[in-house]
Design an enzyme around this catalytic site. Sequence first.
Site, PDB file in Angstrom:
ATOM      1  N   GLU A 108      -4.947  -8.574  -0.721  1.00 24.96           N
ATOM      2  CA  GLU A 108      -5.928  -8.462   0.293  1.00 24.96           C
ATOM      3  C   GLU A 108      -7.189  -8.317  -0.098  1.00 24.96           C
ATOM      4  OE1 GLU A 108      -4.314  -5.522   3.232  1.00 24.96           O
ATOM      5  OE2 GLU A 108      -2.505  -5.926   2.896  1.00 24.96           O
TER       6      GLU A 108
ATOM      7  N   GLU B 249       0.948  -1.112  -0.043  1.00 25.24           N
ATOM      8  CA  GLU B 249      -0.118  -0.127   0.137  1.00 25.24           C
ATOM      9  C   GLU B 249       0.830   1.318  -0.082  1.00 25.24           C
ATOM     10  OE1 GLU B 249      -3.236  -0.292   2.665  1.00 25.24           O
ATOM     11  OE2 GLU B 249      -4.334  -1.858   1.623  1.00 25.24           O
TER      12      GLU B 249
END
Length: 514
Positions: free
Chosen positions: A318, A195
Amino acid sequence: MKKYSLLTVLIAIFCLPNLFYGQTSITVEETEDAPIISKHIYGHFAEHLGRSIYDGIYVGEDSEIPNKDGVRTDIIEALKDIQIPNLRWPGGCFADTYHWKDGIGPKEDRPSIVNAWWGGVTEDNSFGTHDFLNLCEELGAEPYLAANVGSGTVEEFTDWIQYVNHSEGSPMAELRKENGKEEPWNVKYWGVGNEMWGCGGNMTPEFYANLYRQYATFMTSWENENDLYRIASGANQDDYHWTEVLMRDIPKHLIEGVALHSYSFVEWQDKGSATDFNEEQYFSTMKTALWMQELIDKHTDIMDKYDPEKEIDLIVDEWGGWYEVEEETNPGFLYQQNTMRDAMIAGVTLNIFNNESDRVKMGNLAQTVNVLQAVALTDGADMLLTPTYHVLKMYTVHHDTKLLPVEFDSPEYTYEGESLPAISVSASKNDAGNVNISLVNIDAEKENKVEIDVDALDVDNMTAEILRSDELQDHNTFDDPEKIVVKEFKDFKLRTGTLEVTLPPFSVVVLKEK
Ligand code: AHR
């Protein structure tokens, strides 16, 4: 007498039975060029977050809870039973704060740090590289190491590769041997940060793409150079610009996979309880879960533009449901229960991944134990398996099988004037030539009948399993850990190349050829 056109007659012939019986027709076919559904689509993710590692997976060698090298044996068995194909570690956001050298050597000498992202608790590094990679060996799972880019260096990153992959002759290989591991683990999957648009450093895609190029250039295993699989930190949900820039700016020889993260929730700012939710909240959650189809389609379109040969994979590392934490638990620990709603999320998401398996080569459910959409929850020595676990187990039939494309028009699940497709399907054929079909009916109220044309596949003998419960909110508890379990399913018929199946509301059914 009134005359009807040929078209009207044909429409009537094809549509009337459907309208009359309320039945959905599904066609399953075998095509030459269909992809293999990678077992890695069924992968997992365990972060140093809350009670995921400590308590959930690792209890320490001295614990009274049965363990192997400190890892709970009940968890080892449960994960083996769902044939866990890979495990991503150590984060998540934690990954970009993690300095792997803190987690090697004698445990009593390892430094403690603060887990800055998750609750500000002390991390004593007692579960480190050896513990994780040995666990993966025990499980027969491929490790996927998410390495620190946000607060690390190229040197630290490449030292880790040397430490775990070099057999001998490098300072890091010698250090590993001093720490008791003679042979390398040969880790293939490497995440270059996590991220990076957010907790990994709040970078722009242009900045990260350049940084990625730098890191990827120095990533080598020397002895098995071509075996490293480098995954670029990907977009958050519909950030298509992120994928566009990575695909445009990273040369193909430096990248094997581009990631994507997408969680399902009621509303990000008002996630609601994991167990106490109404139909409106259920409908919203399913809307974000089904959004995965559009996300994959659109990210794939961008990837196709730069990589029409599909040499770079899409890695959804994810995904899962995200609600408020359970009452009286640390808000930074993301501990939540798991209901039939989560079984629906798992069923539809995995069907989407299967159907998109020409581009989607890996998925990682967040997270394995005690965090977000977990497959297992622990309480001291007790452990329970969640409805999500059971879906993963039912779907093992699809691991490394050939996709059988399906075609159908789903009936609608309508709530307050809005509609979602009620039915989700995927099908595959294994090496022995047996056909497996997984079906989900997300409708909260209505059963749905489907008629599956398997004539072209020569299917003759099938068994089936179902996961269902009386209430959407039902879940397994430590007092009643088997409230929701997989049961034999009999409400189907196979006659002359057609399977007729009645799917109860909010159920997952898997049909398997014997
Ligand atoms: O899975 C929990 C967190 O969600 C991860 O640490 C992060 O990558 C994502 O935002």
